[in-house]
Design an enzyme around this catalytic site. Sequence first.
Site, PDB file in Angstrom:
ATOM      1  N   CYS A  83       0.832  -0.905  -0.083  1.00  0.00           N
ATOM      2  CA  CYS A  83       0.044  -0.061  -0.134  1.00  0.00           C
ATOM      3  C   CYS A  83       0.911   1.107   0.026  1.00  0.00           C
ATOM      4  O   CYS A  83       0.275   2.263   0.105  1.00  0.00           O
ATOM      5  CB  CYS A  83      -1.014  -0.024   1.016  1.00  0.00           C
ATOM      6  SG  CYS A  83      -0.408  -0.428   2.721  1.00  0.00           S
ATOM      7  N   HIS A 325      -9.870   2.755   0.445  1.00  0.00           N
ATOM      8  CA  HIS A 325      -8.279   2.334   0.249  1.00  0.00           C
ATOM      9  C   HIS A 325      -8.129   1.370  -1.057  1.00  0.00           C
ATOM     10  O   HIS A 325      -8.275   0.101  -0.862  1.00  0.00           O
ATOM     11  CB  HIS A 325      -7.823   1.651   1.630  1.00  0.00           C
ATOM     12  CG  HIS A 325      -6.383   1.386   1.653  1.00  0.00           C
ATOM     13  ND1 HIS A 325      -5.465   1.863   0.746  1.00  0.00           N
ATOM     14  CD2 HIS A 325      -5.913   0.478   2.673  1.00  0.00           C
ATOM     15  CE1 HIS A 325      -4.340   1.442   1.114  1.00  0.00           C
ATOM     16  NE2 HIS A 325      -4.418   0.559   2.207  1.00  0.00           N
TER      17      HIS A 325
END
Length: 373
Positions: A83, A325
Amino acid sequence: MAARRTPIAASGGALAGLGAAELAVPVVRACVEDASRATGSSGPVGDVVLGNCMGPGGNLARVAALGAGLGYAVPGMTVDRQCGSGLAAIISAAEAIRAGDTRLRVAGGVESCSTAPTRAIDGVVYRRAPFTPAGHPDPDMVRAAQDLAVHDGISRDQQDSYAARSHRLALRAQESGEYDAELVPLNGFTTDTNPRRRLPAMLKRFPVLFPDGGTLTAGNSCRDSDGAAAVAIVAQGMRGSAPGLAVRATVTVGCDPALPGLGAAVAVRNLLARNGISLADIAAIEIVEAFAAQTLASLTRLGLADGDDIDDRVCAGGGALALGHPWGASAAVIVVRLFTRLVRAGAPAGTLGLATAAVGGGLGVAALFEVVR
């Protein structure tokens, strides 16, 4: 010189019918077009660099470059720093220019959680590859965030309060039109679909994700989402008089894989120390809000949070807890947000912004940007 993103939508939602490359193509194209207008030049594109975590494999950046009509000569490179991938791609592109190849580069990240393939070895399905080898801690990010909440004594009320803040600020930014200039309409959608007005009032109703004292819930955790974000980067000499964000310093670090959520704090401390600056010098701060617990843990260590009191400079237009996200894109989304908060908002030359993310497996990435005009 340009910073764009798609609307962000929850996995299985508004953008579920689009694969990763289809999400990336319009953003890449928009960045090139914006940069050409800003600089008055339509010079060659040297590369497209995109982060991606759980996509179909192959070189998504090359596919997106071709899909955006950039021509056969533009190669494309796909990077995976989980991420932190979107920011890692931006750092990689900036380093190539700094090393002497001054052609424009488009860099960012993309993730289609909705179309992430099922992975299997010998017929056994698994959700993710290991973050670490055998003999080292290897929690998934949900478990790691819960462990960090216990480690730091972060209560559910604190986590819920931070999540409510993210939604409140995102809705305010959405309604004021703050997001408009950064968004590339896609699949008929022109706005993010995840921010929820009623969520703050609902937070106490969410069941905990772990029994026996757990504090993480779906409400104070991010939503896995679909989206793409990118920036266009040029050498200083190609900028002309157009405003932009200069990449001033970057750092990528490792930390304890048992508590990977602390990676952002470790990276920021390292970045500040290396460059002789303090957080007091920075006007805008963006952090990937994967979980309220891990965000609060890093912000508290940096002196940017004290209980429910959060520094106003942090994610002032909301963050991943509200927007969602899209793993490989999120660390590029926060750079797009900095561009809007500083460049589009008219911040004076010399104003500093900071982007940072914690990464599964125990990593942190951070970058310092400066407004140029």
